[in-house]
Design a protein around this motif. Structure first.
Motif, short mmCIF file in Angstrom:
data_model
loop_
_atom_site.label_atom_id
_atom_site.label_comp_id
_atom_site.label_asym_id
_atom_site.label_seq_id
_atom_site.Cartn_x
_atom_site.Cartn_y
_atom_site.Cartn_z
N GLU A 219 25.75 76.80 61.22
CA GLU A 219 25.31 76.21 59.95
C GLU A 219 24.74 77.29 59.04
OE1 GLU A 219 26.23 73.18 59.58
OE2 GLU A 219 25.52 73.22 57.50
N ALA A 220 23.99 78.22 59.61
CA ALA A 220 23.43 79.31 58.81
C ALA A 220 24.56 80.13 58.19
CB ALA A 220 22.53 80.20 59.66
N GLN A 221 25.64 80.32 58.96
CA GLN A 221 26.78 81.07 58.42
C GLN A 221 27.46 80.28 57.31
OE1 GLN A 221 29.18 83.54 60.73
NE2 GLN A 221 27.27 84.55 61.24
N ARG A 222 27.61 78.98 57.52
CA ARG A 222 28.22 78.16 56.46
C ARG A 222 27.38 78.22 55.20
NH1 ARG A 222 28.60 74.04 60.69
NH2 ARG A 222 30.59 74.40 61.72
N ASN A 223 26.05 78.14 55.36
CA ASN A 223 25.17 78.22 54.20
C ASN A 223 25.33 79.54 53.48
OD1 ASN A 223 23.96 75.75 54.40
ND2 ASN A 223 22.23 76.46 55.61
N TRP A 224 25.43 80.60 54.27
CA TRP A 224 25.50 81.92 53.66
C TRP A 224 26.80 82.09 52.89
CZ3 TRP A 224 21.68 85.23 52.89
CH2 TRP A 224 22.01 86.46 52.33
N ILE A 225 27.88 81.61 53.47
CA ILE A 225 29.17 81.70 52.79
C ILE A 225 29.15 80.77 51.57
CG2 ILE A 225 31.65 81.29 52.99
CD1 ILE A 225 31.29 82.02 56.02
N GLY A 226 28.55 79.61 51.75
CA GLY A 226 28.27 78.72 50.62
C GLY A 226 29.48 78.30 49.82
N ARG A 227 30.46 77.76 50.48
CA ARG A 227 31.65 77.31 49.75
C ARG A 227 31.35 76.03 48.98
NH1 ARG A 227 37.60 77.00 50.43
NH2 ARG A 227 38.17 74.89 49.81
N SER A 228 31.70 76.01 47.71
CA SER A 228 31.59 74.80 46.90
C SER A 228 32.95 74.41 46.36
CB SER A 228 30.66 75.01 45.70
OG SER A 228 29.36 75.25 46.11
N GLU A 229 33.30 73.17 46.58
CA GLU A 229 34.56 72.66 46.03
C GLU A 229 34.31 72.25 44.58
OE1 GLU A 229 37.40 72.27 47.64
OE2 GLU A 229 36.83 72.47 49.76
N GLY A 230 35.23 72.61 43.72
CA GLY A 230 35.06 72.21 42.34
C GLY A 230 36.31 72.53 41.54
N ALA A 231 36.10 72.77 40.25
CA ALA A 231 37.25 73.03 39.39
C ALA A 231 36.90 74.09 38.36
CB ALA A 231 37.67 71.75 38.68
N GLU A 232 37.91 74.82 37.96
CA GLU A 232 37.76 75.70 36.81
C GLU A 232 38.37 74.99 35.61
OE1 GLU A 232 37.83 80.03 39.06
OE2 GLU A 232 39.43 79.54 37.64
N ILE A 233 37.63 74.99 34.52
CA ILE A 233 38.11 74.31 33.32
C ILE A 233 37.99 75.28 32.14
CG2 ILE A 233 37.66 72.42 31.70
CD1 ILE A 233 36.70 70.79 34.12
N ASP A 234 39.03 75.34 31.33
CA ASP A 234 39.03 76.25 30.19
C ASP A 234 38.51 75.54 28.95
OD1 ASP A 234 40.18 78.15 31.83
OD2 ASP A 234 42.23 77.50 31.32
N PHE A 235 37.58 76.19 28.26
CA PHE A 235 37.09 75.70 26.97
C PHE A 235 37.57 76.66 25.89
CE2 PHE A 235 33.74 72.39 27.63
CZ PHE A 235 33.85 72.28 29.01
N LYS A 236 38.28 76.11 24.91
CA LYS A 236 38.68 76.97 23.78
C LYS A 236 37.50 77.13 22.85
CE LYS A 236 43.64 76.50 23.53
NZ LYS A 236 44.35 75.22 23.83
N LEU A 237 37.38 78.33 22.29
CA LEU A 237 36.32 78.59 21.32
C LEU A 237 36.92 78.60 19.92
CD1 LEU A 237 34.31 81.42 23.12
CD2 LEU A 237 34.10 78.95 23.35
N THR A 238 36.04 78.40 18.95
CA THR A 238 36.52 78.33 17.57
C THR A 238 37.03 79.67 17.09
OG1 THR A 238 34.22 78.58 16.95
CG2 THR A 238 35.14 76.36 16.82
N ASN A 239 36.71 80.77 17.80
CA ASN A 239 37.22 82.07 17.39
C ASN A 239 38.49 82.45 18.13
OD1 ASN A 239 36.36 82.64 19.91
ND2 ASN A 239 35.11 84.41 19.35
N GLY A 240 39.04 81.50 18.87
CA GLY A 240 40.31 81.75 19.54
C GLY A 240 40.17 82.19 20.99
N GLU A 241 38.96 82.64 21.40
CA GLU A 241 38.78 83.03 22.80
C GLU A 241 38.76 81.80 23.70
OE1 GLU A 241 38.45 86.02 24.09
OE2 GLU A 241 37.92 87.38 22.45
N VAL A 242 38.84 82.06 24.99
CA VAL A 242 38.76 80.98 25.96
C VAL A 242 37.68 81.32 26.99
CG1 VAL A 242 39.96 79.78 27.84
CG2 VAL A 242 41.17 80.32 25.71
#
Length: 781
Positions: A219-242
């Motif tokens: 468990e200590a090893q799992r905590n240390w590795i600390g994997r989190s499931e989630g998503a990457e989401i892109d936000f466009k900026l008004t200056n064209g960057e993402v």
RNA sequence: GGGCGAGUGGCGAAAUGGUAGACGCGUUAGUCUUAGGAACUAAUGGGGCAACCCGUGGAGGUUCGAGUCCUCUCUCGCCCACCA
């Protein structure tokens, strides 16, 4: 009868004979089943051993002796993890070469261990500071470099101003101080070598399931590795960057009312920002802060809006403001977040300070609201659906960071690369390994962020192996954890100068079957697993994990309940105990103190109790008789059965108590010569000196330690009658002695005859009988 | 805040759901002694003269029977933690 004996004379006699006969040498060509039993090897400090240190060594000694006597060919070696700061600091203080200090400390440790009668095969001794050893540590580094798993980085890292060296995250206490000197660790941008341990995060996580390790360590090893499931989401900026954010809650995307970047985020430098001065000032201020200040959860949130720039929420097209704030960490996820103040406490605090809108999008029943077409969808279902709609990617991120692998100190393995102006980083050719540590005048860190090695021009300046032009050696050294990340493999083939380990021998002995130690729940075990998996990938080892079974030990505290330390003046030296009470008494006591994994305070009285037991064994031959009663035979075979089971499962405390019970009863009943000798064999792994002496006194020529460990005869271990408890309506009312295989009627009749039971049965009828043969009789009236 | 463990005599602790406290320490009494911090014998969870009663952090529950299984709760230890 207690029978005192001259433990010192006996111990010396047998330790010398064992050594002379090579009794404990492992036979590499044996056809027996192999077993690799390993201790976490010690750092040979100048303080020497205290009585707490050998606890694990005693356990592996008992276990490997037991296994040898049970027909296994056991590899049970010992070595020294001798690089590292303490030796170097000692050297600086006392003006001796660290090598000299280490040699002296090792000699001292070895003598202390020798007094305890361990069955190590010293012909396989290794030392991480031996060039013939660290040649292969450097070899592994070059292999990592070859596979792009080692790289140079200029990112800010942990810098300890006390030790004047960079450190890995693993070397920090949870409050952000240096685990060695306690200094507050700073962030300092500097060139360093880093190993891509994150590449192995998933495998290290999933392969934990294949290991027979204590759950809390996994468990200590799992905590240390600390994997989190989630998503990457892109936000466009008004200056064209993402900007790409990482979130574990994509279902709350409709509630994202602003965006936050870490101050170190690379895009921050590139934006045309209206309030650029304010932003720059904040970025600067963040740099000055220590990790402690920054990660103190209780404090008020700070940040600066990037004026003139807005982000577009891809879920609903809303324009939302963009901030930088130090509560977002550059090295986690993408270094940027979408803030959902309604459903994240930290975002909520921030929104509160800056007066930002808080928009609830999930009900208490975990169903979405105010989320357009997703209203009424459960959070679980919404996650994937929303990510899909906005073109995001489901992904995982890790708490684990790459391993900062360079130290700006003298006493470590030189990193075997050469910097060439023309060719860049050039590995030292394999045939030129090892790159030996040069002799220096001073070991003090330079304080400039450079290793003391940098001052030795004759060593630093070399020609480039590739183009022959002028080059400079890398002057950083490896961290202490390098040598210990693969040492178990070297024991298999300690003198091989052609390969790290011979593949045939590796197949024979690896992996470590039983690994014993404490204190390194995370670091050493993570690093060693990482390197092992890498060595597996390049074909050096044949197993995916290095340590199959791990037994974690509890420490021994001083008699006053504090940690044994020079500071408290409560250290007990095992040499003194060996002198006063004997090595066997010490061994038996440490195994008997309590469960192996428990931390227990030393008790001199307890030790004397163990000594008394050993002395009783010494007098046990006076109770040898020609015909022992059946009871004694039974007792022996039950004892054998229990002791075998207990050693196998590292329950040494109950193994010892079982043997104590046997001796207590054998003294009363008398025992046959054959039972006596069986018992000596049973005890031999715990008290190797005395049992060897008594074995010889009983007229045997060879060593008791090569005898077969006794096996229980189940027929002889069987009782023919047994005392069982009798309950009336579930309450204990007495006991009856009946045949083991007595039937229910016999048992009930016996209970009725038992006075203490009978009085409860008077005038009542038995409605129900629960009879568990050999266990319990319960009469319901 | 999240996770993982653990709570049993004066102490270290035992106990496949079956007479709680084995074994060791300590304590008490006695025996033997060239009086010692030796050995041996016996007692030793609490209450009660006793029959008995009460007892495994606390409260419920399942069961013929719970230290052990379930629910809630308290305390302690360890790991992680502005980790999105």
């Amino acid at each position: 009868m207690h029978k005192k004996f001259d433990s010192q004379a006996i111990e010396k006699k047998w330790q010398e004979r064992w050594q002379a006969s090579g009794l404990y040498k492992t036979d590499g060509d044996s056809n027996k089943e192999k077993l690799f039993v390993l201790d976490m090897f010690p750092y040979p400090s100048g303080e020497g051993l205290h009585v707490g240190h050998p606890k694990g060594y005693i356990a592996t000694d008992v276990y490997s002796r037991f296994k040898k006597m049970s027909g296994f060919e056991v590899l049970h070696p010992m070595g020294w993890d001798a690089f590292g700061l303490p030796a170097e600091n000692f050297a600086i203080k006392h003006k001796v070469h660290p090598r000299v200090a280490v040699e002296k400390n090792i000699a001292n440790f070895k003598a202390q261990l020798a007094h305890l009668g361990f069955n190590y095969d010293w012909s396989r001794e290794i030392n991480t500071t031996d060039p013939e050893y660290y040649k292969w540590t450097q070899w592994i580094f070059l292999k990592l470099l070859e596979r792009d798993l080692a790289y140079e980085s200029h990112e800010p890292i942990n810098w300890c101003p006390g030790c004047q060296t960079g450190l890995a995250n693993e070397d920090l206490e949870s409050d952000g101080t240096c685990e060695r000197c306690g200094s507050v660790v700073e962030k300092k941008p500097m060139r360093q070598w880093v190993l891509k341990i994150t590449e192995y995060a998933d495998r290290m996580l999933s392969d934990l399931d294949t290991l027979n390790w204590p759950e809390h360590i996994k468990e200590a090893q799992r905590n240390w590795i600390g994997r989190s499931e989630g998503a990457e989401i892109d936000f466009k900026l008004t200056n064209g960057e993402v900007v790409t954010v990482f979130t574990t809650r994509p279902d709350t995307l409709f509630g994202a009312t602003y965006l936050v970047l870490a101050p170190e985020h690379e895009l921050v430098r590139q934006f045309p920002i209206e309030n650029i001065d304010e932003v720059k000032a904040y970025v600067e201020a963040t740099k000055q802060k220590s990790e402690i200040d920054r990660t103190n959860a209780g404090k008020e949130k700070t940040g600066v809006e990037l004026k003139g720039i807005k982000a577009v929420n891809p879920a609903n097209g809303e324009e939302i403001p963009v901030f930088i704030a130090d509560y977002v960490l550059a090295h986690y996820g993408t270094g940027a977040i979408m803030a959902v103040p309604a459903h994240d406490e930290r975002d909520h605090d921030f929104a509160h300070v800056f007066g930002l809108p808080i928009k609830q999008v999930v009900t208490d029943d975990d169903v979405l609201i105010a989320s357009g077409e997703f209203d009424g969808v459960s959070t679980e279902d919404a996650k994937k659906a929303i990510v899909e709609k906005v073109g995001g990617r489901m992904t995982a991120t890790y708490r684990l960071n790459d391993w900062v692998f360079s130290r700006q100190r003298y006493w470590g393995e030189p990193i075997p690369v050469i910097h060439c102006e023309k060719c860049g980083v050039v590995p030292v050719p394999y045939e030129e390994l090892p790159v030996k540590l040069p002799e220096v005048e001073h070991y003090e860190p330079t304080g400039t962020g450079e290793s003391p090695l940098a001052t030795i021009e004759s060593w630093v300046n070399v020609s480039c192996p590739k183009c022959g032009g002028p080059g400079k050696r890398e002057t950083n050294t490896m961290p202490q954890w390098a040598g210990s990340s693969w040492y178990y493999l070297r024991f298999i083939d300690p003198h091989n100068d052609q390969a790290l380990v011979d593949p045939q021998k590796e197949k024979k002995w690896a992996p470590v079957d039983v690994y014993v130690g404490g204190d390194h729940a995370v670091r050493h075990l993570i690093y060693a697993r990482f390197w092992h998996k890498f060595l597996y990938d390049i074909g050096v080892v044949s197993t995916i994990e290095p340590f199959m079974r791990l037994e974690f030990l509890g420490f021994i505290l001083a008699e006053d309940g504090r940690k044994m330390s020079k500071r408290w003046g409560n250290i007990i030296n095992p040499d003194d105990i060996v002198k006063q009470n004997g090595a066997d008494a010490l061994r038996v006591y440490e195994m008997f103190m309590g469960p192996f994994e428990n931390t227990v305070a030393w008790s001199t009285n307890g030790l004397v109790g163990a000594q008394r037991f050993v002395e009783r064994v010494n007098g046990l031959n006076e109770h040898v008789i020609d015909d022992e009663p059946l009871e004694a035979t039974r007792s022996l075979h039950k004892t054998i059965r229990k002791v075998r089971e207990d050693i196998e499962s590292f329950k040494f405390n109950t193994a010892v108590s079982t043997m104590m019970i046997f001796v207590n009863s054998a003294e009363k009943s008398g025992l046959s010569k054959s039972s006596y000798e069986s018992f000596l064999k049973l005890l031999a792994p715990f008290a190797p000196h005395l049992t060897e002496e008594l074995w010889e006194a009983a007229g045997h020529v060879g060593s008791i330690h090569v005898e077969n460990y006794p096996e229980a005869d189940e027929e002889l271990a069987k009782d023919d009658s047994v005392t069982i408890g009798v309950q009336v309506n579930g309450r204990s009312r007495g006991a009856i002695l009946i045949a083991v295989d007595a039937d229910e009627n016999t048992a009930v009749e016996a209970a009725k005859r038992e006075v203490s039971v009978a009085k409860y049965l008077e005038g009542a009828s038995i409605k129900k009988v629960i009879y568990v043969p050999g266990r319990i009789l319960n009469l319901i009236i």
